[in-house]
Design a protein around this motif. Structure first.
Motif, mmCIF file in Angstrom:
data_model
loop_
_atom_site.group_PDB
_atom_site.id
_atom_site.type_symbol
_atom_site.label_atom_id
_atom_site.label_comp_id
_atom_site.label_asym_id
_atom_site.label_seq_id
_atom_site.Cartn_x
_atom_site.Cartn_y
_atom_site.Cartn_z
ATOM 1 N N LYS A 313 0.839 -1.155 0.031
ATOM 2 C CA LYS A 313 -0.138 0.066 -0.018
ATOM 3 C C LYS A 313 0.875 1.430 0.169
ATOM 4 O O LYS A 313 0.627 2.284 -0.675
ATOM 5 N N LYS A 314 1.929 1.102 0.734
ATOM 6 C CA LYS A 314 2.750 2.486 0.965
ATOM 7 C C LYS A 314 4.207 2.339 0.649
ATOM 8 O O LYS A 314 4.996 3.383 0.210
ATOM 9 N N ALA A 315 4.727 1.128 0.763
ATOM 10 C CA ALA A 315 6.120 0.766 0.542
ATOM 11 C C ALA A 315 6.434 0.788 -1.234
ATOM 12 O O ALA A 315 7.670 0.060 -1.390
ATOM 13 N N GLY A 316 5.720 0.697 -1.937
ATOM 14 C CA GLY A 316 5.824 0.464 -3.256
ATOM 15 C C GLY A 316 5.853 -1.126 -3.871
ATOM 16 O O GLY A 316 5.218 -1.941 -3.000
ATOM 17 N N VAL A 317 6.179 -1.332 -4.829
ATOM 18 C CA VAL A 317 6.226 -2.771 -5.393
ATOM 19 C C VAL A 317 7.543 -3.380 -5.554
ATOM 20 O O VAL A 317 8.396 -2.901 -5.988
ATOM 21 N N PHE A 318 7.400 -4.761 -4.915
ATOM 22 C CA PHE A 318 8.506 -5.374 -4.882
ATOM 23 C C PHE A 318 8.391 -6.589 -5.742
ATOM 24 O O PHE A 318 7.207 -7.199 -5.961
ATOM 25 N N SER A 319 9.539 -6.841 -6.733
ATOM 26 C CA SER A 319 9.559 -8.258 -7.273
ATOM 27 C C SER A 319 10.769 -9.033 -7.125
ATOM 28 O O SER A 319 11.759 -8.472 -7.049
ATOM 29 N N ILE A 320 10.564 -10.312 -7.269
ATOM 30 C CA ILE A 320 11.696 -11.284 -7.046
ATOM 31 C C ILE A 320 11.775 -12.200 -8.357
ATOM 32 O O ILE A 320 10.771 -12.882 -8.790
ATOM 33 N N TRP A 321 12.851 -12.163 -8.885
ATOM 34 C CA TRP A 321 12.602 -12.908 -10.302
ATOM 35 C C TRP A 321 14.218 -13.832 -10.538
ATOM 36 O O TRP A 321 15.039 -13.536 -9.858
ATOM 37 N N GLY A 322 13.901 -14.653 -11.346
ATOM 38 C CA GLY A 322 15.244 -15.326 -11.548
ATOM 39 C C GLY A 322 15.126 -16.324 -12.935
ATOM 40 O O GLY A 322 14.171 -16.444 -13.288
#
Length: 779
Positions: A313-322
């Motif tokens: 909601k407030k800390a942005g968007v995180f993504s993990i990829w590999g």
């Protein structure tokens, strides 16, 4: 009795109704092209369909169109103050939801100006700063075009300015070596994501590990690229991975002659916005042994790719990829000595290769139309290739060894800020810590001890910083201007590179663009640590500078109609600081797979690539499409002897014709038959003539390098074909496909081999015919 008789009849009728109503959901996200912010209240509708089907995006820019019958549709997206966008021939199948990421561009045209026509989604690159020499590669194209084999690298060879062959997917852009292309994933440079990369061609392999099940729309740049792209000379393949479905779990399974593929996507928890997607492939070419060259049946490879997405909601968007690749192959010497004609027949090869990339991305929106995007990644690339040969006592003895391990850590971050409707700036930095453990050795002949060519272990740092501004000087004239810098800590060399581009709209149908850029790239790390076998010096190339190139591109786009598009691009590229060997024709510009090169180089070589590219495309309508691309070019270089010659990659011309047709079939026209073809006609391979006297004296092939690449093989014609049948059921879709690469069995030329049985000189050619019969289920 009457009631009993009606029961099966009602069941049959209900089944027919269900089949007739087989449908799926089209959903997605609408965002601003410059700020990436969601656009609420945008209208999304299906064109030319009755009854009208449409929706409006919510406060997060999300929309959903339900109960859409299977087929193909044109989707129109509009919002006040933005250019109208049309996405053509969007595919809807019953077994999988259709997810769209739609980008709208703000319309700064004043009320008294001429109204600009709609933007077709596939005409524009994803990167708004790329004004010329860029094509957006769609996921749908990657799976549809013949010859692509679900491989983006092979698909790119159909674009104007690109050449390749059948035995590997190395991408030759405008006459440049494949090693000068940068592979980029989720915003950072990665090792070549090809199975068996660098064995036959630096920068190329057999297939990429990038399945169409994992890809989002991506950009392919071929020259004069914006300031954010550093460490690339010929082009950039800017790959994006898709986000998983946030609403339901979906699976895809494919079984074919070359192996098994399985993918799955969905939400971590229903009702939440976090999602996952992964794809796994295990392949072997054993079933195709009868149509492949000797030893190819031992090839085995696996790959796994994934992306996890966590919006907050407030800390942005995180993504993990590999992404991970495992490869193995082997070749055994011929047991019967009477069958050995060439030196390769006496060799045993054991190859193991591993490549991986892992990253964490974070994107957070700030106030006043700005956002920060950061990537932290780790990559690794390991090659173990051990070769033994049979000596005069008929024993296997060591001949050569490649133990090449590179791993790196990258931090990349940038700030994107929109200053009003006319000015957007992107400024960022990238830091790459390059680690290496390199061992290369090779014997001069069978039975002799291998000589050390490279033995190095350590780390270096490649840093870059850039800033780029995109400015609308008028409502029709756009300027992109920026500067990119690089610094290599191994030898303290640096590069400062200006980039500038202009684009002008003439009315609704014509766009004229002009771009200039200075670009640079470091060499492969083992090159800096080569030992000279002539002088005995160690690490003789440690002070090599960046190879650099000036790019100038003129671009003309003509929208002949809503369905037809013509693009013409003349270009000129001047390379300098190219590593060459003093007093010889040798130049690194012709590197293909020269692992065991072992001499001192100097940055005094040059190169020159120029030509014109033409693309005529008819977008798919009523199930029919075609694309014709033509490239006429010259690729020259000046070696260490100061003589200008043709480069290894100077084919002079490449012509492609892609054409396809889809028919709706079945009682309710919900199923489809596709036939897609591709014909490629291109100039032949270039090679150096043989010095026959020296060859016979050494009983091994010796080329006359004073006439390097002066001979060209006959023109090449390749034909590729794809035939597919897709059946849509109530909750699943099935597809059976037959795909063939090199239907005409055009051989690839690799030079010559000395036949020590006859004392003659034979051509080294391979005919690669790649058929794949596959069955795929979406559910």
């Amino acid at each position: 009795m009457i009631r009993k008789a009606f029961c099966p009849l009602l069941i049959i009728m209900s089944v027919q109704i269900v089949i007739a109503q087989s449908s799926q959901v089209i959903s997605g996200l609408v965002t601003d092209k410059l700020t990436s912010l969601p656009i609420p209240f945008a209208q999304v509708s299906i064109l030319n369909y009755k009854p009208f089907i449409g929706s409006v995006t919510d406060s997060l820019g999300v929309f959903s169109l339900s109960n859409i019958p299977t087929g193909r549709y044109d989707i129109e997206i509009t919002f006040i103050g933005y250019h109208k966008t049309i996405m053509r021939e969007v595919v809807v199948i019953s077994g999988k939801q259709t997810k769209l990421n739609i980008i709208l561009e703000e319309n700064i045209t004043q009320l008294n100006d001429v109204t600009v026509g709609p933007t077709l989604e596939k005409q524009k690159p994803l990167n708004s700063n790329a004004l010329v020499s860029t094509r957006m590669l769609s996921v749908e194209e990657a799976s549809r075009y013949a010859g692509g084999f679900d491989d983006p690298a092979r698909l790119a060879s159909a674009f104007a300015g690109v050449a390749s062959n059948n035995s590997n997917n190395g991408i030759v852009v405008r006459g440049n070596a494949p090693q000068y292309l940068q592979w980029r994933m989720e915003g950072v440079e990665i090792p070549s994501p090809n199975h068996f990369n660098d064995l036959r061609s630096f920068g190329g392999g057999i297939f990429t590990a990038l399945s169409a099940q994992m890809l989002a729309n991506s950009d392919f740049l071929t020259g004069a690229f914006p300031a954010e792209y550093s460490n690339a000379l010929s082009g950039v393949f800017d790959i994006n991975l898709k986000k998983g479905n946030t609403e339901k779990t979906e699976r895809t399974i494919q079984l074919g002659l070359i192996g098994l593929e399985s993918s799955q996507e969905g939400p971590f928890k229903k009702g939440r916005k976090s999602s996952y997607v992964y794809n796994y492939r295990a392949s072997t070419l054993g079933l195709l042994a009868p149509v492949l060259p000797d030893g190819a049946s031992s090839i085995m490879y696996q790959d796994l790719s994934f992306k996890l997405n966590f919006p907050t909601k407030k800390a942005g968007v995180f993504s993990i990829w590999g992404l991970g690749l495992l490869n193995s192959a082997q070749n055994n010497p011929k047991k019967d000595s009477t069958e050995r004609k060439y030196y390769d027949d006496s060799q045993e090869d054991r190859i193991r290769m591993r490549t991986g990339a892992f990253g964490i991305n974070h994107k957070i929106f700030l106030r006043n139309n700005a956002y920060i995007q950061t990537v932290i990644s780790a990559t690794a690339n390991e090659t173990d290739w051990h070769t033994k040969t049979i000596d005069r006592t008929q024993q296997l003895v060591p001949f050569s060894n490649i133990s090449n391990t590179n791993w790196e850590y990258t931090l990349s971050t940038f700030v994107n800020k929109k200053f009003g409707s006319r000015h957007t700036n992107r400024t960022g930095v990238k830091v790459r810590l390059l680690n290496y453990d390199l061992q290369l050795n090779r014997a001069s002949s069978a039975g002799e001890n291998p000589l050390e060519i490279v033995n190095a272990e350590g780390s270096s740092m490649l840093s870059s910083a850039y800033t780029n501004s995109s400015i609308f000087l008028t409502s029709k004239l756009k300027l992109n201007a920026g500067i990119s810098t690089q610094h290599f800590s191994l030898n303290n060399n640096y590069s400062i590179e200006p980039r500038i581009a202009l684009s002008h709209n003439f009315g609704q149908k014509h766009i004229l663009g002009l771009a200039y850029g200075l670009h640079s790239r470091i060499e492969r790390l083992y090159m800096y640590y080569n030992n000279s076998l002539t002088t005995g010096e160690r690490a003789v190339n440690k002070n090599l500078d960046f190879t650099k190139a000036h790019h100038i591109v003129l671009s003309y786009d003509w929208n002949l109609s809503e369905l037809f598009h013509l693009k013409v691009e003349p270009y000129f590229q001047q390379l300098y600081n190219v590593p060459v060997m003093n007093g010889t024709s040798f130049s690194a510009i012709n590197f293909q797979s020269d692992w065991f090169f072992a001499e001192k180089l100097i940055n005094e070589g040059e190169g020159r690539n120029y030509g014109v590219e033409i693309t005529l495309e008819k977008y798919m309508s009523n199930g029919f499409y075609y694309m014709a691309t033509t490239s006429f070019f010259e690729s020259k270089y000046k070696g260490g002897d100061g003589v200008w010659r043709d480069t290894r990659f100077n084919r002079n011309y490449v012509v492609n014709l892609l054409v396809g047709k889809e028919w709706k079939v079945g009682k309710n026209k919900q199923n489809a038959i596709n036939i897609n073809g591709r014909i490629t006609f291109q100039g032949g391979d270039r090679f150096s003539p043989i010095d026959e006297g020296a060859t016979q004296a050494r009983k091994a092939i010796v080329y006359d390098e004073t006439r390097a690449f002066s001979v060209q093989t006959n023109p090449i014609t390749n034909v590729h074909l794809t035939v597919a049948y897709r059946k849509n059921k109530l909750k699943s879709s099935r597809e059976i496909a037959f795909k063939v690469v090199n239907l005409t069995q055009q051989p690839d030329f690799f030079g010559y081999q000395y036949n020590f049985r006859t004392g003659g000189i034979d051509k080294d050619v391979e005919t690669i015919l790649l058929p794949n019969l596959s069955y795929k289920v979406f559910f």
